[in-house]
Design an enzyme around this catalytic site. Structure first.
Site, mmCIF file in Angstrom:
data_model
loop_
_atom_site.group_PDB
_atom_site.id
_atom_site.type_symbol
_atom_site.label_atom_id
_atom_site.label_comp_id
_atom_site.label_asym_id
_atom_site.label_seq_id
_atom_site.Cartn_x
_atom_site.Cartn_y
_atom_site.Cartn_z
ATOM 1 N N CYS A 42 0.913 -1.698 28.864
ATOM 2 C CA CYS A 42 0.339 -1.029 28.720
ATOM 3 C C CYS A 42 -1.025 -2.037 28.064
ATOM 4 C CB CYS A 42 0.277 -0.297 27.291
ATOM 5 S SG CYS A 42 0.823 -1.387 25.919
ATOM 6 N N HIS A 101 0.950 -0.536 21.363
ATOM 7 C CA HIS A 101 0.479 -0.296 22.212
ATOM 8 C C HIS A 101 -0.703 0.196 22.425
ATOM 9 C CE1 HIS A 101 1.331 2.216 25.669
ATOM 10 N NE2 HIS A 101 0.660 3.630 25.546
#
Length: 495
Positions: free
Chosen positions: A124, A430
């Site tokens: 990510c 994330h």
């Protein structure tokens, strides 16, 4: 920064014809690479994941670690591939809705959403970085002019070529794109991004700002034309730093000039706004040897900007080393940042003087747009039945700024991209990318009635949705929600 030399392997290129499910694909084969890279190329063409591919070669099936040179391929050789693309179809959780059955709002939403990037296992950080850098069209234009494909002897050029291919794929589909080939080259050029998690298995999460910096360093080298590159021209500025010490007042201050690609926002207890953090980053105390004193002394380093780039990166220093736990601990404190950022106060007096006409021009344009928004909303000034919108006053742009293509002549920026992080350390959690939607590009804006000047794409890997200015400003930190880590600003237009 990557140290050491790149291997000077001359690429041995062959052209193979791969047959799969009645179709034929002409593939450029680099025989200096292993079979795994060849499978990655076929995946980008067919959608068949490497683990599902069965490629028939002399002696059996092609293995990942097989050297393509060992196959003895001849130009134009035909290879057979078996395997299915993706998972077997599943019954959709919600009924499929065709465009002719959509409402106007639903159709606008469907047409406005660009493609995302598939998460290939803690990637990510890379996906968010790529989506935000895509907001710099000059980068894409320079990549399109790059000579050669992905079989060159310089791995950095292969990385740039795969980035070009990936951006081309994103512009031709609305489905999630798996960046397998780009990831392979990224890890080849920067092995640290391929580090394994020994405790939990798989690949480790990486730092998005580090990925951002390494990519721009690579592109600056690969896309260089003459003495400059698109990165230097549009995304780099010039900083003048003055060093002086109170411990030796008679010592003459030293002045040095250097290039920069980002401004750091230092975060401590006193910083509540990004401007305060930038100011702290430009005035610091460092220890260095004094020739006058014959020993180390504390020097005050005061930096001022002598050239502003069209695209300005501001990095929030949100992580600090926590020795007790051996991790980069996160500073979650709220630091607000604006949609429009004026950095004039951080520039040299000489640059401030040259930018003054353009800065006033930006103010005039902002006043005009504010008036037009009020009129559109039906809000007229008190006791005034008709409003006459006067033409903008003429202005004369400084000749040196006019000649400096890729600079910001006003010192005023508008936010176009944000990389955010959720979690407690840079190597966990994330990352997501948030990119401003350009008006008139990518389909109409949603007719939701939201009071927003701009709509934004929220890139959560391959899940893409649209949010408002208000949602973007909430990414300032202060809790466990997504927090701005890298922001990308663009010079405000003068027309």
């Amino acid at each position: 920064m990557v140290t050491g030399k790149f291997m000077d392997l001359e690429p041995a290129l062959q052209h193979a014809l791969v047959k799969w499910q009645g179709k034929k694909y002409e593939v450029e084969v680099d025989t200096t690479q292993p079979g795994e890279m060849f499978k990655m190329q076929l995946y980008s063409l067919t959608g068949v994941e490497p683990g599902r591919q069965k490629i028939l070669v002399k002696g059996g099936q092609l293995k990942d670690d097989t050297s393509m040179a060992a196959l003895g391929l001849v130009d134009g050789q035909i290879l057979m591939m078996m395997g299915t693309a993706g998972e077997l179809p599943k019954v959709p959780q919600q009924p499929v809705k065709f465009m002719e059955d959509m409402t106007e709002d639903e159709m606008a939403q469907a047409l406005s959403i660009p493609a995302g990037l598939t998460n290939l296992g803690n990637t990510c950080y890379m996906n968010a970085t790529l989506q935000c850098l895509k907001a710099v069209p000059e980068l894409k234009q320079a990549l399109d002019l790059l000579a050669g494909g992905m079989g060159q002897n310089d791995p950095r050029k292969n990385l740039a070529a795969s980035m070009r291919q990936l951006y081309d794929q994103l512009s031709t589909t609305s489905d999630g794109v798996p960046p397998l080939v780009f990831l392979q080259f990224l890890r080849q050029v920067f092995p640290k991004f391929g580090a394994q998690d020994r405790q939990h298995g798989g690949f480790m999460q990486q730092d998005a700002e580090e990925c951002w910096n390494e990519l721009l360093t690579t592109l600056d080298h690969v896309l260089k034309k003459g003495d400059s590159s698109v990165v230097e021209q549009y995304m780099s500025g010039t900083m003048v730093t003055t060093l002086s010490t109170e411990e030796a007042p008679e010592e003459k201050a030293t002045v040095r000039e250097q290039m920069f690609r980002k401004l750091d926002c230092i975060i401590d207890k006193s910083v509540n706004y990004v401007g305060q953090g930038i100011g702290k980053g430009l005035e610091q105390v460092i220890e260095k040897n004094s020739a006058t004193l014959g020993r180390n002394a504390d020097y005050k380093a005061v930096s001022r900007i002598a050239r502003l780039p069209e695209y300005l990166t501001v990095a929030f220093n949100r992580f600090s080393w926590k020795a007790s736990e051996s991790v980069e601990a996160k500073i979650v404190k709220s630091v607000k940042y604006p949609l429009d950022l004026d950095v004039t106060e951080f520039c040299t007096e000489e640059l401030q003087a040259r930018m003054r006409p353009a800065r006033q021009r930006v103010r005039d344009i902002d006043d005009r747009l504010a008036m037009e928004r009020k009129l559109k909303a039906g809000k007229r000034p008190a006791q005034q039945e008709e409003v006459v919108v006067e033409p903008l006053p003429l202005f004369e742009l400084d000749e040196s700024l006019k000649a400096d293509v890729g600079c910001n002549p006003s010192g005023v920026y508008e936010l176009v991209g944000v990389v955010t992080h959720i979690g407690r350390s840079a190597n966990s959690g994330h990352y997501m990318g948030w990119v401003r939607k350009e008006k008139g590009v990518g389909g109409p804006e949603p007719k939701s009635g939201a009071d927003t000047r701009n709509w934004w794409y929220k890139f959560d890997d391959d899940e893409v949705s649209m949010v408002t200015d208000e949602d973007i400003l909430k990414l300032c930190g202060g809790g466990d929600w997504h927090t701005a880590y890298v922001t990308l600003y663009r010079a405000k237009q003068l027309n």
